[in-house]
Scaffold this motif. Structure first.
Motif, PDB file in Angstrom:
ATOM      1  N   TYR A  10       0.814  -1.221   0.000  1.00  0.00           N
ATOM      2  CA  TYR A  10       0.000   0.000   0.000  1.00  0.00           C
ATOM      3  C   TYR A  10       0.842   1.262   0.000  1.00  0.00           C
ATOM      4  O   TYR A  10       1.736   1.439   0.814  1.00  0.00           O
ATOM      5  CB  TYR A  10      -0.926   0.024   1.218  1.00  0.00           C
ATOM      6  N   LYS A  11       0.500   2.149  -0.921  1.00  0.00           N
ATOM      7  CA  LYS A  11       1.110   3.476  -0.987  1.00  0.00           C
ATOM      8  C   LYS A  11      -0.004   4.459  -0.629  1.00  0.00           C
ATOM      9  O   LYS A  11      -1.071   4.456  -1.234  1.00  0.00           O
ATOM     10  CB  LYS A  11       1.629   3.729  -2.397  1.00  0.00           C
ATOM     11  N   ARG A  12       0.241   5.302   0.371  1.00  0.00           N
ATOM     12  CA  ARG A  12      -0.742   6.311   0.787  1.00  0.00           C
ATOM     13  C   ARG A  12      -0.231   7.679   0.364  1.00  0.00           C
ATOM     14  O   ARG A  12       0.909   8.030   0.658  1.00  0.00           O
ATOM     15  CB  ARG A  12      -0.952   6.258   2.295  1.00  0.00           C
ATOM     16  N   PHE A  13      -1.093   8.444  -0.306  1.00  0.00           N
ATOM     17  CA  PHE A  13      -0.635   9.695  -0.905  1.00  0.00           C
ATOM     18  C   PHE A  13      -1.769  10.697  -1.059  1.00  0.00           C
ATOM     19  O   PHE A  13      -2.946  10.362  -0.934  1.00  0.00           O
ATOM     20  CB  PHE A  13       0.000   9.421  -2.274  1.00  0.00           C
ATOM     21  N   PHE A  14      -1.379  11.934  -1.354  1.00  0.00           N
ATOM     22  CA  PHE A  14      -2.291  13.004  -1.748  1.00  0.00           C
ATOM     23  C   PHE A  14      -2.012  13.286  -3.219  1.00  0.00           C
ATOM     24  O   PHE A  14      -0.888  13.126  -3.673  1.00  0.00           O
ATOM     25  CB  PHE A  14      -2.006  14.313  -1.004  1.00  0.00           C
ATOM     26  N   TYR A  15      -3.004  13.769  -3.919  1.00  0.00           N
ATOM     27  CA  TYR A  15      -2.763  14.354  -5.229  1.00  0.00           C
ATOM     28  C   TYR A  15      -2.381  15.810  -4.992  1.00  0.00           C
ATOM     29  O   TYR A  15      -2.900  16.452  -4.075  1.00  0.00           O
ATOM     30  CB  TYR A  15      -4.000  14.265  -6.122  1.00  0.00           C
ATOM     31  N   PHE A  38     -10.074   7.807   1.303  1.00  0.00           N
ATOM     32  CA  PHE A  38     -10.636   7.795   2.651  1.00  0.00           C
ATOM     33  C   PHE A  38     -10.671   9.200   3.215  1.00  0.00           C
ATOM     34  O   PHE A  38      -9.657   9.910   3.199  1.00  0.00           O
ATOM     35  CB  PHE A  38      -9.783   6.917   3.578  1.00  0.00           C
ATOM     36  N   TRP A  39     -11.839   9.618   3.712  1.00  0.00           N
ATOM     37  CA  TRP A  39     -11.938  10.861   4.470  1.00  0.00           C
ATOM     38  C   TRP A  39     -11.237  10.645   5.803  1.00  0.00           C
ATOM     39  O   TRP A  39     -11.247   9.532   6.340  1.00  0.00           O
ATOM     40  CB  TRP A  39     -13.393  11.247   4.720  1.00  0.00           C
ATOM     41  N   ILE A  60      -7.163  -1.931   5.364  1.00  0.00           N
ATOM     42  CA  ILE A  60      -6.656  -0.600   5.015  1.00  0.00           C
ATOM     43  C   ILE A  60      -7.213   0.452   5.971  1.00  0.00           C
ATOM     44  O   ILE A  60      -6.482   1.349   6.410  1.00  0.00           O
ATOM     45  CB  ILE A  60      -6.996  -0.252   3.556  1.00  0.00           C
ATOM     46  N   ILE A  61      -8.495   0.355   6.314  1.00  0.00           N
ATOM     47  CA  ILE A  61      -9.084   1.309   7.255  1.00  0.00           C
ATOM     48  C   ILE A  61      -8.339   1.257   8.585  1.00  0.00           C
ATOM     49  O   ILE A  61      -8.072   2.288   9.196  1.00  0.00           O
ATOM     50  CB  ILE A  61     -10.595   1.058   7.435  1.00  0.00           C
ATOM     51  N   GLY A  62      -7.970   0.068   9.033  1.00  0.00           N
ATOM     52  CA  GLY A  62      -7.193  -0.065  10.263  1.00  0.00           C
ATOM     53  C   GLY A  62      -5.836   0.611  10.155  1.00  0.00           C
ATOM     54  O   GLY A  62      -5.396   1.310  11.070  1.00  0.00           O
ATOM     55  N   ILE A  63      -5.184   0.426   9.016  1.00  0.00           N
ATOM     56  CA  ILE A  63      -3.868   1.029   8.785  1.00  0.00           C
ATOM     57  C   ILE A  63      -3.973   2.555   8.755  1.00  0.00           C
ATOM     58  O   ILE A  63      -3.190   3.262   9.386  1.00  0.00           O
ATOM     59  CB  ILE A  63      -3.258   0.498   7.465  1.00  0.00           C
TER      60      ILE A  63
END
Length: 81
Positions: A10-15, A38-39, A60-63
């Motif tokens: 998983y990669k978590r990012f903003f545009y 995710f909000w 993913i929600i947990g992460i």
């Protein structure tokens, strides 16, 4: 596209351009060709899903929930809130 965290696949990012006016704080999560949004406030909640199965979304929600404050802080620094 600032990448905030990587964990496993998983990669978590903003545009960089999050709309005008800017949407409320949120994070995108991608793994391969799958992506979800995710909000972050008031609580972590699924906004959009493209390809993740329910079991994977739960994980993913947990992460995201565990790193929520770190992500919100990064959002505020990046977008100048």
């Amino acid at each position: 596209m600032p990448i905030i965290l990587r964990q496993g696949p998983y990669k978590r990012f903003f545009y960089s351009n999050e709309g005008s006016p800017r949407e409320p704080a949120h994070i995108h999560v991608r793994a391969g060709s799958k992506e979800a949004k995710f909000w972050l406030e008031p609580d972590v909640a699924l906004a959009d899903n493209n390809g993740f199965h329910a079991k994977e979304l739960k994980s993913i929600i947990g992460i995201v929930s565990a790193a929520r404050q770190q992500i919100v802080d990064a959002w505020n620094v990046y977008f100048g809130n």
